[in-house]
Motif scaffolding. Structure first.
Motif, short mmCIF file in Angstrom:
data_model
loop_
_atom_site.label_atom_id
_atom_site.label_comp_id
_atom_site.label_asym_id
_atom_site.label_seq_id
_atom_site.Cartn_x
_atom_site.Cartn_y
_atom_site.Cartn_z
N ALA A 10 0.84 -1.21 0.00
CA ALA A 10 0.00 0.00 0.00
C ALA A 10 0.87 1.25 0.00
CB ALA A 10 -0.91 -0.01 1.22
N ARG A 112 -3.81 7.36 1.69
CA ARG A 112 -3.32 5.99 1.57
C ARG A 112 -4.47 5.01 1.81
NH1 ARG A 112 -3.12 3.51 6.48
NH2 ARG A 112 -2.60 4.72 8.34
N LYS A 113 -4.24 3.78 1.36
CA LYS A 113 -5.15 2.69 1.68
C LYS A 113 -4.77 2.18 3.07
CE LYS A 113 -6.27 -1.86 -0.14
NZ LYS A 113 -6.06 -2.42 1.19
N ASN A 114 -5.67 1.40 3.69
CA ASN A 114 -5.29 0.77 4.96
C ASN A 114 -4.14 -0.21 4.71
OD1 ASN A 114 -7.44 -0.75 3.52
ND2 ASN A 114 -7.01 -2.29 5.08
N ASP A 155 -11.32 -3.14 3.24
CA ASP A 155 -10.57 -2.05 2.62
C ASP A 155 -11.07 -0.68 3.07
OD1 ASP A 155 -8.96 -3.74 1.19
OD2 ASP A 155 -10.29 -3.77 -0.55
N SER A 156 -10.12 0.22 3.32
CA SER A 156 -10.43 1.62 3.64
C SER A 156 -9.47 2.49 2.85
CB SER A 156 -10.20 1.94 5.12
OG SER A 156 -10.93 1.09 5.92
N TRP A 157 -9.90 3.72 2.61
CA TRP A 157 -9.01 4.70 1.98
C TRP A 157 -9.09 5.98 2.79
CZ3 TRP A 157 -9.91 9.36 -0.91
CH2 TRP A 157 -8.78 9.83 -1.61
N LEU A 182 -6.19 1.82 -7.11
CA LEU A 182 -5.49 0.95 -6.16
C LEU A 182 -5.95 -0.48 -6.40
CD1 LEU A 182 -6.01 3.16 -2.97
CD2 LEU A 182 -4.13 3.24 -4.62
N THR A 184 -5.71 -4.63 -5.79
CA THR A 184 -5.22 -5.70 -4.92
C THR A 184 -5.70 -7.04 -5.47
OG1 THR A 184 -7.19 -5.48 -3.54
CG2 THR A 184 -5.23 -4.30 -2.81
#
Ligand SMILES: C[S@@+](CC[C@H](N)C(=O)[O-])C[C@H]1O[C@@H](n2cnc3c(N)ncnc32)[C@H](O)[C@@H]1O
Length: 244
Positions: A10, A112-114, A155-157, A182, A184
């Protein structure tokens, strides 16, 4: 997963726009900061320059952990792993004051993403609240922070944005759009392209993946990590593309 096998993919994304109180932004340029000063501030972020390319609009650096871009008014740093990008802001502000002709920060974005393994991050970066506190201390600020959470996954942003009050009402001189994707859980078979086992070098990975076709007439600077991992910066006039 054992810590030694784990790499935090990330990315932390920091973007800062600079301006002048008299509005004469044509008199400022972040590219006047000497290269060694940028290298010094990257040390504070725990990464380093691997490669460099540029055109009239953009200086683009491939880093040991992703990418840095410097344009006339904008500084962009995107880094993965356990990097510490907020630590490079104070030295950047000192250099901006000394070399560039700018005397104000117009906009700051930090997102950022978590993380998959937040406990492996350094201090501040284990918790977004601490990142917000650090940014607000630096910018004496009232930044706004938000978190977007997926209802279906973990997922979090996270986003922090600061628009100093005195800039409201000023017309943006360079309208700009950023699209950030993003990704994954990508197909492991396709991801083999980004290994030394399958691709002889970065150029082959760029061609075989189709990345070379994404932006017409783009100047490409790519890097294939050992044993796996890939970074590329592509620039075409004022357009930039980066994949890490
Ligand atoms: C610039 S990072 C990009 C990370 C990417 N965002 C991700 O989610 O994987 C490059 C990739 O190369 C791999 N890699 C291999 N050796 C590396 C090294 N010495 N330094 C940094 N990354 C390395 C990492 O696993 C990482 O995924």
């Amino acid at each position: 997963m054992a810590t030694e096998d784990f790499f935090e993919g990330a990315e932390k994304l920091l973007e800062i726009w600079f301006g002048r109180q008299d509005g004469k932004v044509e008199n400022g340029d972040l590219r006047k900061i000497p290269r060694e000063k940028y290298e010094d501030l990257l040390k504070a972020a725990c990464c380093e320059v691997i490669s460099y390319t540029s055109n009239d609009e953009i200086d683009a650096y491939v880093l040991s952990e992703s990418s840095m871009f410097v344009t006339k008014r904008r500084f962009i740093l995107k880094t993965c792993g356990t990097t510490t990008p907020i630590e490079c802001i104070k030295p950047l502000l000192l250099n901006v004051h000394e070399f560039t002709g700018f005397d104000e920060v117009e906009d700051v974005f930090y997102s950022r993403k978590n993380f998959e393994r937040p406990e492996l991050q350094k201090d501040t970066y284990r918790n977004f609240k601490l990142e917000i506190e650090s940014l607000n201390i630096i910018f004496k600020g009232t930044g706004v922070a938000r978190c977007l959470r997926s209802s279906k996954t973990d997922d979090s942003w996270y986003l922090y944005a600061l628009h100093p009050v005195e800039c409201f009402g000023k017309e943006k001189q360079n309208p700009d759009q950023t699209l950030e994707i993003l990704m994954t859980n990508l197909d492991p078979h396709v991801m083999q392209i980004f290994t030394k086992e399958q691709s002889a070098n970065a150029n082959q990975a760029t061609q075989d993946s189709g990345i070379s076709e994404l932006l017409p007439n783009m100047k490409i600077d790519d890097f294939l990590f050992d044993p796996c991992g890939y970074s590329m910066n592509g620039i075409a006039k004022e357009v930039r593309l980066y994949l890490n």
